[in-house]
Design a protein around this motif. Sequence first.
Motif, PDB file in Angstrom:
ATOM      1  N   VAL A  79     -34.654  72.984 -14.534  1.00  0.00           N
ATOM      2  CA  VAL A  79     -35.154  71.629 -14.308  1.00  0.00           C
ATOM      3  C   VAL A  79     -35.384  71.463 -12.809  1.00  0.00           C
ATOM      4  O   VAL A  79     -34.443  71.536 -12.016  1.00  0.00           O
ATOM      5  CB  VAL A  79     -34.151  70.572 -14.820  1.00  0.00           C
ATOM      6  N   PHE A  80     -36.634  71.252 -12.427  1.00  0.00           N
ATOM      7  CA  PHE A  80     -37.028  71.118 -11.031  1.00  0.00           C
ATOM      8  C   PHE A  80     -37.094  69.633 -10.689  1.00  0.00           C
ATOM      9  O   PHE A  80     -37.819  68.876 -11.339  1.00  0.00           O
ATOM     10  CB  PHE A  80     -38.389  71.770 -10.805  1.00  0.00           C
ATOM     11  N   LEU A  81     -36.367  69.240  -9.652  1.00  0.00           N
ATOM     12  CA  LEU A  81     -36.267  67.821  -9.318  1.00  0.00           C
ATOM     13  C   LEU A  81     -37.087  67.470  -8.084  1.00  0.00           C
ATOM     14  O   LEU A  81     -37.424  68.337  -7.278  1.00  0.00           O
ATOM     15  CB  LEU A  81     -34.801  67.439  -9.158  1.00  0.00           C
ATOM     16  N   PRO A  82     -37.425  66.182  -7.946  1.00  0.00           N
ATOM     17  CA  PRO A  82     -38.249  65.753  -6.814  1.00  0.00           C
ATOM     18  C   PRO A  82     -37.479  65.847  -5.496  1.00  0.00           C
ATOM     19  O   PRO A  82     -36.262  66.031  -5.486  1.00  0.00           O
ATOM     20  CB  PRO A  82     -38.586  64.299  -7.155  1.00  0.00           C
ATOM     21  N   GLU A  83     -38.213  65.708  -4.406  1.00  0.00           N
ATOM     22  CA  GLU A  83     -37.588  65.792  -3.078  1.00  0.00           C
ATOM     23  C   GLU A  83     -36.728  64.578  -2.750  1.00  0.00           C
ATOM     24  O   GLU A  83     -35.800  64.674  -1.964  1.00  0.00           O
ATOM     25  CB  GLU A  83     -38.669  65.949  -2.012  1.00  0.00           C
ATOM     26  N   ASP A  84     -37.040  63.437  -3.343  1.00  0.00           N
ATOM     27  CA  ASP A  84     -36.271  62.222  -3.115  1.00  0.00           C
ATOM     28  C   ASP A  84     -35.690  61.752  -4.443  1.00  0.00           C
ATOM     29  O   ASP A  84     -36.422  61.623  -5.423  1.00  0.00           O
ATOM     30  CB  ASP A  84     -37.158  61.134  -2.503  1.00  0.00           C
ATOM     31  N   PRO A  85     -34.390  61.483  -4.471  1.00  0.00           N
ATOM     32  CA  PRO A  85     -33.768  61.101  -5.737  1.00  0.00           C
ATOM     33  C   PRO A  85     -34.194  59.711  -6.194  1.00  0.00           C
ATOM     34  O   PRO A  85     -34.113  58.753  -5.429  1.00  0.00           O
ATOM     35  CB  PRO A  85     -32.269  61.146  -5.433  1.00  0.00           C
ATOM     36  N   PRO A  86     -34.642  59.605  -7.420  1.00  0.00           N
ATOM     37  CA  PRO A  86     -34.927  58.265  -7.951  1.00  0.00           C
ATOM     38  C   PRO A  86     -33.610  57.579  -8.281  1.00  0.00           C
ATOM     39  O   PRO A  86     -32.614  58.242  -8.515  1.00  0.00           O
ATOM     40  CB  PRO A  86     -35.709  58.577  -9.231  1.00  0.00           C
ATOM     41  N   THR A  87     -33.612  56.270  -8.291  1.00  0.00           N
ATOM     42  CA  THR A  87     -32.370  55.555  -8.610  1.00  0.00           C
ATOM     43  C   THR A  87     -32.430  54.890  -9.977  1.00  0.00           C
ATOM     44  O   THR A  87     -31.419  54.414 -10.468  1.00  0.00           O
ATOM     45  CB  THR A  87     -32.089  54.474  -7.551  1.00  0.00           C
ATOM     46  N   ASP A  88     -33.603  54.877 -10.574  1.00  0.00           N
ATOM     47  CA  ASP A  88     -33.765  54.182 -11.848  1.00  0.00           C
ATOM     48  C   ASP A  88     -34.182  55.098 -12.987  1.00  0.00           C
ATOM     49  O   ASP A  88     -34.421  54.638 -14.089  1.00  0.00           O
ATOM     50  CB  ASP A  88     -34.778  53.049 -11.694  1.00  0.00           C
ATOM     51  N   LEU A  89     -34.272  56.411 -12.728  1.00  0.00           N
ATOM     52  CA  LEU A  89     -34.684  57.370 -13.754  1.00  0.00           C
ATOM     53  C   LEU A  89     -33.609  58.428 -13.954  1.00  0.00           C
ATOM     54  O   LEU A  89     -32.976  58.866 -12.998  1.00  0.00           O
ATOM     55  CB  LEU A  89     -35.974  58.079 -13.336  1.00  0.00           C
ATOM     56  N   SER A  90     -33.444  58.860 -15.195  1.00  0.00           N
ATOM     57  CA  SER A  90     -32.534  59.967 -15.461  1.00  0.00           C
ATOM     58  C   SER A  90     -33.248  61.280 -15.139  1.00  0.00           C
ATOM     59  O   SER A  90     -34.464  61.303 -14.910  1.00  0.00           O
ATOM     60  CB  SER A  90     -32.072  59.933 -16.916  1.00  0.00           C
ATOM     61  N   VAL A  91     -32.503  62.363 -15.106  1.00  0.00           N
ATOM     62  CA  VAL A  91     -33.041  63.675 -14.729  1.00  0.00           C
ATOM     63  C   VAL A  91     -34.282  64.037 -15.535  1.00  0.00           C
ATOM     64  O   VAL A  91     -35.286  64.495 -14.977  1.00  0.00           O
ATOM     65  CB  VAL A  91     -31.956  64.769 -14.873  1.00  0.00           C
ATOM     66  N   ASP A  92     -34.232  63.843 -16.847  1.00  0.00           N
ATOM     67  CA  ASP A  92     -35.372  64.233 -17.692  1.00  0.00           C
ATOM     68  C   ASP A  92     -36.643  63.472 -17.355  1.00  0.00           C
ATOM     69  O   ASP A  92     -37.745  63.997 -17.486  1.00  0.00           O
ATOM     70  CB  ASP A  92     -35.029  64.080 -19.175  1.00  0.00           C
ATOM     71  N   LYS A  93     -36.516  62.242 -16.891  1.00  0.00           N
ATOM     72  CA  LYS A  93     -37.686  61.434 -16.515  1.00  0.00           C
ATOM     73  C   LYS A  93     -38.115  61.714 -15.070  1.00  0.00           C
ATOM     74  O   LYS A  93     -39.274  61.579 -14.724  1.00  0.00           O
ATOM     75  CB  LYS A  93     -37.365  59.944 -16.662  1.00  0.00           C
ATOM     76  N   ALA A  94     -37.160  62.108 -14.218  1.00  0.00           N
ATOM     77  CA  ALA A  94     -37.448  62.346 -12.801  1.00  0.00           C
ATOM     78  C   ALA A  94     -37.987  63.746 -12.528  1.00  0.00           C
ATOM     79  O   ALA A  94     -38.649  63.970 -11.523  1.00  0.00           O
ATOM     80  CB  ALA A  94     -36.180  62.121 -11.976  1.00  0.00           C
ATOM     81  N   ALA A  95     -37.712  64.697 -13.416  1.00  0.00           N
ATOM     82  CA  ALA A  95     -38.097  66.096 -13.190  1.00  0.00           C
ATOM     83  C   ALA A  95     -39.598  66.233 -12.936  1.00  0.00           C
ATOM     84  O   ALA A  95     -40.407  65.586 -13.591  1.00  0.00           O
ATOM     85  CB  ALA A  95     -37.691  66.941 -14.387  1.00  0.00           C
ATOM     86  N   VAL A  96     -39.936  67.082 -11.966  1.00  0.00           N
ATOM     87  CA  VAL A  96     -41.353  67.347 -11.680  1.00  0.00           C
ATOM     88  C   VAL A  96     -41.862  68.502 -12.523  1.00  0.00           C
ATOM     89  O   VAL A  96     -43.075  68.662 -12.701  1.00  0.00           O
ATOM     90  CB  VAL A  96     -41.597  67.615 -10.174  1.00  0.00           C
TER      91      VAL A  96
END
Length: 194
Positions: free
Chosen positions: A127-144
Amino acid sequence: MVRSILVAAAFAVLAALPARAEVGEDGLHKEAWFSITFRDIAEDIAQAKSENKRLVLSIEQRGCIYCQAMHEKLLSDPEVRDYIKANFMVVQYNMFGDEEVTDTDGESLTEKTAVRKWGYLFTPTLVFLPEDPPTDLSVDKAAVAVMPGAFGKWTFLNMFRWVREKGYETDEPFQIYHARIIQELRAAGRLGAE
């Protein structure tokens, strides 16, 4: 003389064999360069960014033959390993583990409940994540990007490259990017016609 030649040949053969990944008490294959963290994913994203890297979660499970192949065939390949080490912070998750995780949306869970929440079913899943952490999304929604399952060297490595180059922000989807890179490798003589 013959004996020393045979011993030297035996060591050469052993050195050429792929390295066997160490297996931890949890049954997962381990890489010494994987990061051990408190599994607060927003903090891990920030830490990776401070090192000019990207965060990737490697979700694995005990007894997974595809996880073993990923460690022994892909992560032991110097080209693959060195690229990932230089550009990514990898944190391993146990699909059925009980370690505490803080999701990017702030929810505290265990590894197994987090993986279930995110909907990941296969191992390994990267699971590849964005450079800036979202605060309102879980990992599955934030993953790039998400890579479920085991792939060959070039698909595996090219996914890491595509994420590092932010291909997900362009009009070139991964499949087109990957095909283009394969053609470039063939043209450079680094790949056969397979």
